[in-house]
Scaffold this motif. Structure first.
Motif, PDB file in Angstrom:
ATOM      1  N   LEU A  39       0.842  -1.203   0.000  1.00 17.12           N
ATOM      2  CA  LEU A  39       0.000   0.000   0.000  1.00 17.12           C
ATOM      3  C   LEU A  39       0.873   1.246   0.000  1.00 17.12           C
ATOM      4  CD1 LEU A  39      -2.612  -1.029   2.740  1.00 17.12           C
ATOM      5  CD2 LEU A  39      -3.046  -0.814   0.290  1.00 17.12           C
ATOM      6  N   ASN A  40       0.402   2.262  -0.687  1.00 18.50           N
ATOM      7  CA  ASN A  40       1.149   3.515  -0.725  1.00 18.50           C
ATOM      8  C   ASN A  40       0.905   4.333   0.539  1.00 18.50           C
ATOM      9  OD1 ASN A  40       2.134   3.085  -3.460  1.00 18.50           O
ATOM     10  ND2 ASN A  40      -0.022   3.299  -4.020  1.00 18.50           N
ATOM     11  N   SER A  41      -0.199   4.016   1.217  1.00 21.08           N
ATOM     12  CA  SER A  41      -0.526   4.756   2.432  1.00 21.08           C
ATOM     13  C   SER A  41      -0.063   3.970   3.658  1.00 21.08           C
ATOM     14  CB  SER A  41      -2.035   4.957   2.504  1.00 21.08           C
ATOM     15  OG  SER A  41      -2.658   3.701   2.629  1.00 21.08           O
ATOM     16  N   TYR A 112       2.988 -12.736  -3.452  1.00 24.63           N
ATOM     17  CA  TYR A 112       1.888 -11.879  -3.908  1.00 24.63           C
ATOM     18  C   TYR A 112       2.118 -10.507  -3.323  1.00 24.63           C
ATOM     19  CZ  TYR A 112      -0.502 -16.279  -4.905  1.00 24.63           C
ATOM     20  OH  TYR A 112      -0.823 -17.515  -5.380  1.00 24.63           O
ATOM     21  N   GLN A 113       1.518  -9.506  -3.940  1.00 20.85           N
ATOM     22  CA  GLN A 113       1.531  -8.195  -3.295  1.00 20.85           C
ATOM     23  C   GLN A 113       0.165  -7.544  -3.410  1.00 20.85           C
ATOM     24  OE1 GLN A 113       4.730  -5.994  -5.265  1.00 20.85           O
ATOM     25  NE2 GLN A 113       3.171  -4.804  -6.329  1.00 20.85           N
ATOM     26  N   ALA A 114      -0.177  -6.814  -2.367  1.00 19.44           N
ATOM     27  CA  ALA A 114      -1.487  -6.177  -2.328  1.00 19.44           C
ATOM     28  C   ALA A 114      -1.313  -4.677  -2.181  1.00 19.44           C
ATOM     29  CB  ALA A 114      -2.297  -6.722  -1.164  1.00 19.44           C
ATOM     30  N   ASN A 115      -2.098  -3.956  -2.943  1.00 25.90           N
ATOM     31  CA  ASN A 115      -2.144  -2.493  -2.776  1.00 25.90           C
ATOM     32  C   ASN A 115      -3.600  -2.021  -2.877  1.00 25.90           C
ATOM     33  OD1 ASN A 115      -2.721  -2.331  -5.523  1.00 25.90           O
ATOM     34  ND2 ASN A 115      -0.609  -1.825  -6.115  1.00 25.90           N
ATOM     35  N   GLU A 116      -3.789  -0.705  -3.006  1.00 24.05           N
ATOM     36  CA  GLU A 116      -5.137  -0.126  -3.005  1.00 24.05           C
ATOM     37  C   GLU A 116      -6.043  -0.760  -4.062  1.00 24.05           C
ATOM     38  OE1 GLU A 116      -2.339   1.456  -2.664  1.00 24.05           O
ATOM     39  OE2 GLU A 116      -2.554   2.836  -0.981  1.00 24.05           O
ATOM     40  N   THR A 117      -5.456  -1.188  -5.164  1.00 25.37           N
ATOM     41  CA  THR A 117      -6.259  -1.700  -6.282  1.00 25.37           C
ATOM     42  C   THR A 117      -6.646  -3.162  -6.126  1.00 25.37           C
ATOM     43  OG1 THR A 117      -4.366  -0.714  -7.428  1.00 25.37           O
ATOM     44  CG2 THR A 117      -6.396  -0.926  -8.653  1.00 25.37           C
ATOM     45  N   GLY A 118      -5.838  -3.931  -5.430  1.00 23.33           N
ATOM     46  CA  GLY A 118      -6.156  -5.351  -5.287  1.00 23.33           C
ATOM     47  C   GLY A 118      -4.934  -6.175  -4.983  1.00 23.33           C
ATOM     48  N   VAL A 119      -5.018  -7.455  -5.325  1.00 27.30           N
ATOM     49  CA  VAL A 119      -3.891  -8.344  -5.059  1.00 27.30           C
ATOM     50  C   VAL A 119      -3.311  -8.817  -6.390  1.00 27.30           C
ATOM     51  CG1 VAL A 119      -5.327 -10.436  -4.751  1.00 27.30           C
ATOM     52  CG2 VAL A 119      -3.073 -10.328  -3.693  1.00 27.30           C
ATOM     53  N   TYR A 120      -1.981  -8.890  -6.418  1.00 24.70           N
ATOM     54  CA  TYR A 120      -1.257  -9.239  -7.635  1.00 24.70           C
ATOM     55  C   TYR A 120      -0.371 -10.449  -7.402  1.00 24.70           C
ATOM     56  CZ  TYR A 120      -2.785  -4.645  -9.094  1.00 24.70           C
ATOM     57  OH  TYR A 120      -3.558  -3.575  -9.402  1.00 24.70           O
ATOM     58  N   GLY A 121      -0.271 -11.282  -8.423  1.00 27.96           N
ATOM     59  CA  GLY A 121       0.587 -12.450  -8.335  1.00 27.96           C
ATOM     60  C   GLY A 121       1.506 -12.481  -9.534  1.00 27.96           C
ATOM     61  N   GLN A 128       5.918 -10.304 -15.122  1.00 27.01           N
ATOM     62  CA  GLN A 128       5.394  -9.093 -14.488  1.00 27.01           C
ATOM     63  C   GLN A 128       4.273  -9.484 -13.535  1.00 27.01           C
ATOM     64  OE1 GLN A 128       3.977  -6.889 -17.876  1.00 27.01           O
ATOM     65  NE2 GLN A 128       2.096  -8.093 -17.998  1.00 27.01           N
ATOM     66  N   TRP A 129       3.676  -8.497 -12.862  1.00 30.96           N
ATOM     67  CA  TRP A 129       2.570  -8.755 -11.944  1.00 30.96           C
ATOM     68  C   TRP A 129       1.268  -8.829 -12.721  1.00 30.96           C
ATOM     69  CZ3 TRP A 129       3.746 -10.123  -7.177  1.00 30.96           C
ATOM     70  CH2 TRP A 129       4.929  -9.652  -6.610  1.00 30.96           C
ATOM     71  N   LYS A 130       0.423  -9.747 -12.302  1.00 31.29           N
ATOM     72  CA  LYS A 130      -0.922  -9.716 -12.889  1.00 31.29           C
ATOM     73  C   LYS A 130      -1.948  -9.649 -11.763  1.00 31.29           C
ATOM     74  CE  LYS A 130      -2.006 -14.617 -13.329  1.00 31.29           C
ATOM     75  NZ  LYS A 130      -1.462 -15.742 -13.991  1.00 31.29           N
TER      76      LYS A 130
HETATM   77  C1  NAG Z   1      -0.721  -1.903  -7.503  1.00 31.73           C
HETATM   78  O1  NAG Z   1       0.299  -2.783  -7.978  1.00 31.73           O
HETATM   79  C2  NAG Z   1       0.241  -3.036  -9.365  1.00 31.73           C
HETATM   80  C3  NAG Z   1       1.312  -4.052  -9.695  1.00 31.73           C
HETATM   81  O2  NAG Z   1       2.572  -3.684  -9.228  1.00 31.73           O
HETATM   82  C4  NAG Z   1       0.388  -1.750 -10.135  1.00 31.73           C
HETATM   83  O3  NAG Z   1       0.284  -1.995 -11.519  1.00 31.73           O
HETATM   84  C5  NAG Z   1      -0.696  -0.769  -9.705  1.00 31.73           C
HETATM   85  O4  NAG Z   1      -0.507   0.471 -10.341  1.00 31.73           O
HETATM   86  C6  NAG Z   1      -0.627  -0.578  -8.187  1.00 31.73           C
HETATM   87  N1  NAG Z   1      -1.724   0.302  -7.767  1.00 31.73           N
HETATM   88  C7  NAG Z   1      -1.510   1.342  -6.975  1.00 31.73           C
HETATM   89  C8  NAG Z   1      -2.726   2.116  -6.582  1.00 31.73           C
HETATM   90  O5  NAG Z   1      -0.392   1.656  -6.564  1.00 31.73           O
END
Ligand code: NAG
Ligand code: NAG
Length: 136
Positions: A39-41, A112-121, A128-130
């Motif tokens: 998360l960026n926050s 995996y990584q999770a941020n504001e948008t969702g979870v990526y694997g 790359q991440w999907k």
């Molecule tokens: C969340 O991570 C994905 C994959 O790294 C990235 O493409 C996406 O922009 C990120 N979203 C935010 C809000 O940082």
């Protein structure tokens, strides 16, 4: 060369242990799974993963922190599937983190990584991440 009886017994014991470890490697595969709070926050991400017979437990992860667990996938004795629930504020998502492959891939780490948008694997084909799921 004369080998004492004690030494001989020790050598045999060592050999048996080595063979047992080798045999175990043939039928089981070590797995490590991790989920990074990207998360960026400074918000807390709640992560809770479990399989039917293994509850990894809930974790409250700060930005940059990694939730991880490991297990052995023994052939013929399926472990998993492992499902994970992620919570961010009042949003949730639920994804399949591990499904027994049935193939012996040996030691394997999946991140995996999770941020504001969702979870990526990992998207191995494109290196790359999907996105696997998004918060809703
Ligand atoms: C969340 O991570 C994905 C994959 O790294 C990235 O493409 C996406 O922009 C990120 N979203 C935010 C809000 O940082
Ligand atoms: C998480 O898994 C990835 C593999 O996808 C690995 O490169 C990384 O080192 C792991 N991180 C931790 C903290 O274990």
């Amino acid at each position: 060369m004369v080998i004492s009886r004690k030494k001989q017994q020790l050598m045999i014991a060592t050999m048996i242990i080595t063979l047992a470890i080798m045999a175990r490697r043939l039928i089981s595969d070590a797995r490590i799974i991790n989920i990074t709070n990207a998360l960026n926050s400074k918000k807390i991400l709640i992560v809770h993963c479990k399989a039917q017979d293994h509850d990894v437990g809930a974790g409250a992860m700060s930005s940059g922190e990694v939730y991880s667990w490991s297990f052995e996938d023994v052939r013929g004795v399926p472990r998993g599937p492992y499902w994970c629930r992620l919570a961010l504020d009042d949003k949730r998502l639920h994804f399949l983190a591990y499904l027994e492959s049935g193939y012996g891939v040996g030691y394997a780490v999946t991140g995996y990584q999770a941020n504001e948008t969702g979870v990526y694997g990992p998207d191995d084909e494109h290196n790359q991440w999907k996105q696997i799921d998004q918060f809703h």
